[in-house]
Scaffold this active site. Structure first.
Site, PDB file in Angstrom:
ATOM      1  N   SER A 154       0.968  -1.123  -0.065  1.00 62.61           N
ATOM      2  CA  SER A 154       0.018  -0.066  -0.075  1.00 62.61           C
ATOM      3  C   SER A 154       1.005   1.340   0.003  1.00 62.61           C
ATOM      4  O   SER A 154       1.667   1.487  -0.939  1.00 62.61           O
ATOM      5  CB  SER A 154      -1.033   0.029   1.162  1.00 62.61           C
ATOM      6  OG  SER A 154      -1.822   0.871   0.899  1.00 62.61           O
ATOM      7  N   ASP A 178      -0.616  -4.027  -4.017  1.00 68.23           N
ATOM      8  CA  ASP A 178      -1.660  -3.149  -4.263  1.00 68.23           C
ATOM      9  C   ASP A 178      -1.143  -1.730  -3.687  1.00 68.23           C
ATOM     10  O   ASP A 178      -1.753  -1.257  -2.618  1.00 68.23           O
ATOM     11  CB  ASP A 178      -2.713  -3.506  -3.555  1.00 68.23           C
ATOM     12  CG  ASP A 178      -4.124  -3.208  -4.215  1.00 68.23           C
ATOM     13  OD1 ASP A 178      -4.331  -3.149  -5.063  1.00 68.23           O
ATOM     14  OD2 ASP A 178      -5.135  -2.720  -3.229  1.00 68.23           O
ATOM     15  N   ARG A 192       5.415   9.077  -6.629  1.00 66.55           N
ATOM     16  CA  ARG A 192       4.972   7.670  -6.659  1.00 66.55           C
ATOM     17  C   ARG A 192       5.850   6.603  -7.015  1.00 66.55           C
ATOM     18  O   ARG A 192       6.870   6.942  -7.473  1.00 66.55           O
ATOM     19  CB  ARG A 192       3.647   7.588  -7.424  1.00 66.55           C
ATOM     20  CG  ARG A 192       3.587   7.682  -8.804  1.00 66.55           C
ATOM     21  CD  ARG A 192       2.411   7.436  -9.676  1.00 66.55           C
ATOM     22  NE  ARG A 192       2.569   7.703 -11.192  1.00 66.55           N
ATOM     23  CZ  ARG A 192       3.363   7.381 -11.918  1.00 66.55           C
ATOM     24  NH1 ARG A 192       3.793   6.249 -11.656  1.00 66.55           N
ATOM     25  NH2 ARG A 192       3.212   7.758 -13.390  1.00 66.55           N
ATOM     26  N   ASP A 194       7.287   3.927  -9.544  1.00 65.79           N
ATOM     27  CA  ASP A 194       7.208   3.898 -11.181  1.00 65.79           C
ATOM     28  C   ASP A 194       8.327   2.994 -11.574  1.00 65.79           C
ATOM     29  O   ASP A 194       9.082   2.687 -10.797  1.00 65.79           O
ATOM     30  CB  ASP A 194       7.330   5.350 -11.785  1.00 65.79           C
ATOM     31  CG  ASP A 194       8.695   5.733 -11.924  1.00 65.79           C
ATOM     32  OD1 ASP A 194       9.476   5.492 -13.066  1.00 65.79           O
ATOM     33  OD2 ASP A 194       9.385   6.105 -11.057  1.00 65.79           O
ATOM     34  N   ASP A 197      12.079   2.956 -10.769  1.00 66.72           N
ATOM     35  CA  ASP A 197      12.556   3.024  -9.160  1.00 66.72           C
ATOM     36  C   ASP A 197      13.502   1.839  -9.107  1.00 66.72           C
ATOM     37  O   ASP A 197      14.262   1.951  -8.074  1.00 66.72           O
ATOM     38  CB  ASP A 197      11.499   3.252  -8.500  1.00 66.72           C
ATOM     39  CG  ASP A 197      10.770   4.539  -8.374  1.00 66.72           C
ATOM     40  OD1 ASP A 197      11.683   5.454  -8.885  1.00 66.72           O
ATOM     41  OD2 ASP A 197       9.820   4.678  -8.041  1.00 66.72           O
ATOM     42  N   HIS A 248      -8.027  -5.163  -0.855  1.00 70.33           N
ATOM     43  CA  HIS A 248      -6.445  -4.554  -0.714  1.00 70.33           C
ATOM     44  C   HIS A 248      -5.614  -5.528   0.096  1.00 70.33           C
ATOM     45  O   HIS A 248      -4.530  -5.485  -0.529  1.00 70.33           O
ATOM     46  CB  HIS A 248      -6.883  -3.465   0.288  1.00 70.33           C
ATOM     47  CG  HIS A 248      -5.767  -2.403   0.316  1.00 70.33           C
ATOM     48  ND1 HIS A 248      -5.211  -1.918  -0.919  1.00 70.33           N
ATOM     49  CD2 HIS A 248      -5.162  -1.716   1.117  1.00 70.33           C
ATOM     50  CE1 HIS A 248      -4.189  -0.920  -0.684  1.00 70.33           C
ATOM     51  NE2 HIS A 248      -4.051  -0.966   0.644  1.00 70.33           N
TER      52      HIS A 248
END
Length: 451
Positions: A154, A178, A192, A194, A197, A248
């Protein structure tokens, strides 16, 4: 008296975090979530030598961490109640079962525990800074970025991405389970997770319509059951807390199944879930089974195939069962009909072995179109893998409640396993299916020319 009670309580908390012989994940109360918590990152090292008793480590003290081995970081996400993640112990144990490595649990519960999600999300880059300090110390002692693997859950997936960006994408691998969607959907790559990374980024999307991120974030993005609603999870609010978190969390349990369960979940690169369900995305199935991506720990076997893609990104789809170990086994059901008129409807197929075990697949996601002398190949998914099929049953349905009942005249039915293409294909000829009537028969081996 009240002040004394608060002082004693505070001392107990401090003692539990610093003096306990086996450091454990921080456990907070819902009250802590309501008042909020300041950020404090606690790192706990597990190895095969100390599987059940963590060792506290820090940027100034690597403890017994062996820098020559792979080091896997586990980074959790938002904790609205303050409780430890229920899956932490299983994940640590599973990782150390499959490989002799260092496992570092990143406990930032003090910071993630709050009822205000944006407060936890706002601390994610600060957690990444602490992890960079720790990794810098590892590198100074001879570690390699190639041997660093981060598993982020998360919000933790984006934290892993921030760490990876600080090292210009040279980390060995990042797995996002997730990745969080709220406050991150639509954000630029630097804000975020991607694909740049790490050297390899794999992502499992299991709640794209609520808490998870919708769009691809990795080199390969897995979408179980289409990525939204997961089988076995509550479909209404009457399911209680599970209604909000089951989809989730499913990404974690699917990952765990790749570590200890006796099944391997194969996924199928595809442009859409619909195309996958319609059997249009099995080109990865060759005599070399590794050509299809595997979900979970062994997903990085796919990275060699990604070198041929530009950009090196793939979406992969698959279906799961409702319960552990979640595996489903794929077959093609080839049906050649000779009806004069076109028939549209669904097929239900059941398989039975000599021991009486039965497994069923309802191919009803959209009506199939049966035309005269035209073969239709339907993708069937079963939650059991029967080695030797003794009997097959078929049922045809148009879904109509009123109106005439139709017949489906079959010249040939052929069943072929995708998971085990080496198995003999099974056939049956000259069948007539009465609508909504189950027809049971014994298959025969298909002629070798058809195999």
């Amino acid at each position: 008296m009240l002040k004394l009670y608060l002082f004693i309580s505070l001392m107990c908390l401090v003692r539990s975090d610093t003096d306990e012989p086996c450091p454990s994940f921080t456990r907070l109360s819902f009250h802590s979530a309501v008042v909020g918590t300041g950020l404090n990152v606690k790192l706990m090292l597990y190895t095969r030598k100390n599987l059940t008793c963590a060792q506290a480590v820090s940027p100034t003290d690597l403890g017994s961490l062996n820098v020559t081995k792979k080091t896997t970081f586990i980074v959790h996400g938002f904790r609205p109640t303050g409780s430890p993640p229920v899956w932490i112990g299983d994940l640590v144990e599973g990782l150390l079962f499959v490989e002799d490595m260092n496992v570092v649990v990143v406990d930032w519960n003090r910071g993630a525990t709050t009822v205000i999600y944006s407060h936890a999300a706002g601390k994610s880059k600060n957690v990444a800074v602490v992890l960079k300090e720790f990794i810098d110390q590892m590198l100074a002692n001879g570690a390699s970025l190639d041997n660093i693997y981060m598993i982020g859950v998360s919000l933790g997936a984006h934290i892993a991405g921030f760490v990876g960006e600080m090292y210009d994408g040279q980390l060995g691998r990042i797995t996002g389970l997730d990745p969080a969607g709220p406050l991150f959907n639509g954000r630029p790559p630097q804000d975020r997770l991607d694909p740049s990374d790490a050297q390899f980024v794999d992502v499992i999307h299991s709640d794209t319509d609520a808490l998870g991120y919708r769009e691809p974030l990795g080199n390969i993005d897995f979408y179980p059951n289409g990525g939204a609603d997961q089988p076995g999870c509550p479909q209404t609010i009457f399911g209680g807390l599970q209604y909000f978190k089951c989809d989730h969390q499913r990404s974690m349990y699917l990952y765990l199944s790749s570590l200890r369960e006796n099944c391997t979940i194969t996924a199928y690169p595809c442009d859409s879930y619909r195309d996958y369900r319609n059997g249009k995305c099995v080109s990865c199935l060759t005599p070399q089974k590794e050509s299809c991506p595997l979900l979970g720990y062994y997903a990085d076997h796919w990275k060699d195939y990604l070198k041929e893609k530009d950009p090196p990104m793939t979406k992969a789809f698959f279906d799961t069962a409702e319960e552990k170990p979640f595996c489903m086994y794929h077959y093609f059901v080839d049906i050649l009909t000779w009806n004069k008129n076109i028939r549209r409807g669904d097929i239900t197929i059941k398989l039975r072995d000599k021991a009486g075990n039965i497994t069923e697949s309802k191919i009803n996601h959209e009506p199939a179109t049966f035309q005269k002398y035209h073969q239709v190949s339907l993708l069937a998914r079963f939650n059991q893998d029967l080695d030797k099929v003794a009997a097959i049953s078929l049922m045809f349905s148009t879904g109509s409640i009123v109106g005439p009942k139709y017949k489906l005249r079959i010249l040939r039915m052929k069943l072929r396993s995708l998971a085990h293409p080496e198995r003999p294909q099974l056939c049956r000829y000259d069948l007539v299916l009465m609508e909504n009537v189950e027809t049971v028969f014994q298959p025969i081996l298909c002629p070798k020319l058809q195999m």
